[in-house]
Design a protein around this motif. Structure first.
Motif, PDB file in Angstrom:
ATOM      1  N   ASP A  75       0.833  -1.211   0.000  1.00  0.00           N
ATOM      2  CA  ASP A  75       0.000   0.000   0.000  1.00  0.00           C
ATOM      3  C   ASP A  75       0.866   1.258   0.000  1.00  0.00           C
ATOM      4  N   LEU A  76       1.950   1.235   0.765  1.00  0.00           N
ATOM      5  CA  LEU A  76       2.874   2.372   0.779  1.00  0.00           C
ATOM      6  C   LEU A  76       3.510   2.557  -0.590  1.00  0.00           C
ATOM      7  N   VAL A  77       3.996   1.481  -1.165  1.00  0.00           N
ATOM      8  CA  VAL A  77       4.640   1.551  -2.477  1.00  0.00           C
ATOM      9  C   VAL A  77       3.666   2.084  -3.525  1.00  0.00           C
ATOM     10  N   ARG A  78       2.432   1.633  -3.471  1.00  0.00           N
ATOM     11  CA  ARG A  78       1.415   2.082  -4.430  1.00  0.00           C
ATOM     12  C   ARG A  78       1.147   3.586  -4.287  1.00  0.00           C
ATOM     13  N   GLN A  79       1.016   4.056  -3.058  1.00  0.00           N
ATOM     14  CA  GLN A  79       0.778   5.487  -2.842  1.00  0.00           C
ATOM     15  C   GLN A  79       1.950   6.322  -3.338  1.00  0.00           C
ATOM     16  N   ILE A  80       3.150   5.874  -3.062  1.00  0.00           N
ATOM     17  CA  ILE A  80       4.341   6.599  -3.508  1.00  0.00           C
ATOM     18  C   ILE A  80       4.392   6.643  -5.035  1.00  0.00           C
ATOM     19  N   ALA A  81       4.150   5.511  -5.669  1.00  0.00           N
ATOM     20  CA  ALA A  81       4.170   5.465  -7.134  1.00  0.00           C
ATOM     21  C   ALA A  81       3.137   6.415  -7.711  1.00  0.00           C
ATOM     22  N   ASP A  82       1.950   6.444  -7.118  1.00  0.00           N
ATOM     23  CA  ASP A  82       0.905   7.354  -7.595  1.00  0.00           C
ATOM     24  C   ASP A  82       1.322   8.816  -7.428  1.00  0.00           C
ATOM     25  N   LEU A  83       1.906   9.143  -6.307  1.00  0.00           N
ATOM     26  CA  LEU A  83       2.306  10.532  -6.046  1.00  0.00           C
ATOM     27  C   LEU A  83       3.457  10.975  -6.938  1.00  0.00           C
ATOM     28  N   LEU A  84       4.344  10.048  -7.271  1.00  0.00           N
ATOM     29  CA  LEU A  84       5.526  10.421  -8.054  1.00  0.00           C
ATOM     30  C   LEU A  84       5.388  10.168  -9.545  1.00  0.00           C
ATOM     31  N   ALA A  85       4.220   9.684  -9.966  1.00  0.00           N
ATOM     32  CA  ALA A  85       3.995   9.464 -11.399  1.00  0.00           C
ATOM     33  C   ALA A  85       4.031  10.802 -12.123  1.00  0.00           C
ATOM     34  N   ASP A  86       4.687  10.818 -13.248  1.00  0.00           N
ATOM     35  CA  ASP A  86       4.779  12.066 -14.035  1.00  0.00           C
ATOM     36  C   ASP A  86       3.596  12.256 -14.937  1.00  0.00           C
TER      37      ASP A  86
END
Length: 121
Positions: A110-121
């Motif tokens: 869940d943490l990894v998913r949130q980070i990926a979503d926030l850092l997606a360009d």
């Protein structure tokens, strides 16, 4: 493309180690602090080059909101992911600079998913 940089702050060293362990294999530059003051000083030396701040809301010496405010003065484009094991009453998703929240305890995926979503360009 430049590597994304993540600053992680939690005054509980065990939680901090867990997060760093989860993020280590991912393509991010991760810096972690148990001291919000040290983290704010580090952010000031980054010249605006922070992609994401992940911080606990409740810490002994400084709140996560105050830390985020200080970091954003140095890195105005930084995104902020708050985490807390406390009641969500103190969390305001409409506050300036708030980009996400994750409730402790959380699953690493869940943490990894949130980070990926926030850092997606």
């Amino acid at each position: 493309m430049n590597e994304k940089s993540i600053l992680v702050v939690d005054d509980q060293s065990l939680m901090l180690k867990l997060i760093v362990t989860v993020l280590k294999p991912l393509p991010y530059q991760v810096t972690a602090f148990t001291s919000p003051t040290d983290a704010a000083e580090f952010a000031g030396r980054q010249g605006g080059n922070l992609s994401l701040l992940i911080t606990d809301l409740r810490m002994n010496t400084m709140s996560g909101f105050e830390l985020a405010r200080q970091v954003r003065t140095q890195c105005p484009d930084v995104k902020v992911l708050f985490m807390s094991g406390a009641d969500l009453d103190e969390y305001d998703s409409d506050a300036p600079g708030v980009h996400g929240f994750i409730l402790k305890p959380f699953m690493p995926a869940d943490l990894v998913r949130q980070i990926a979503d926030l850092l997606a360009d």
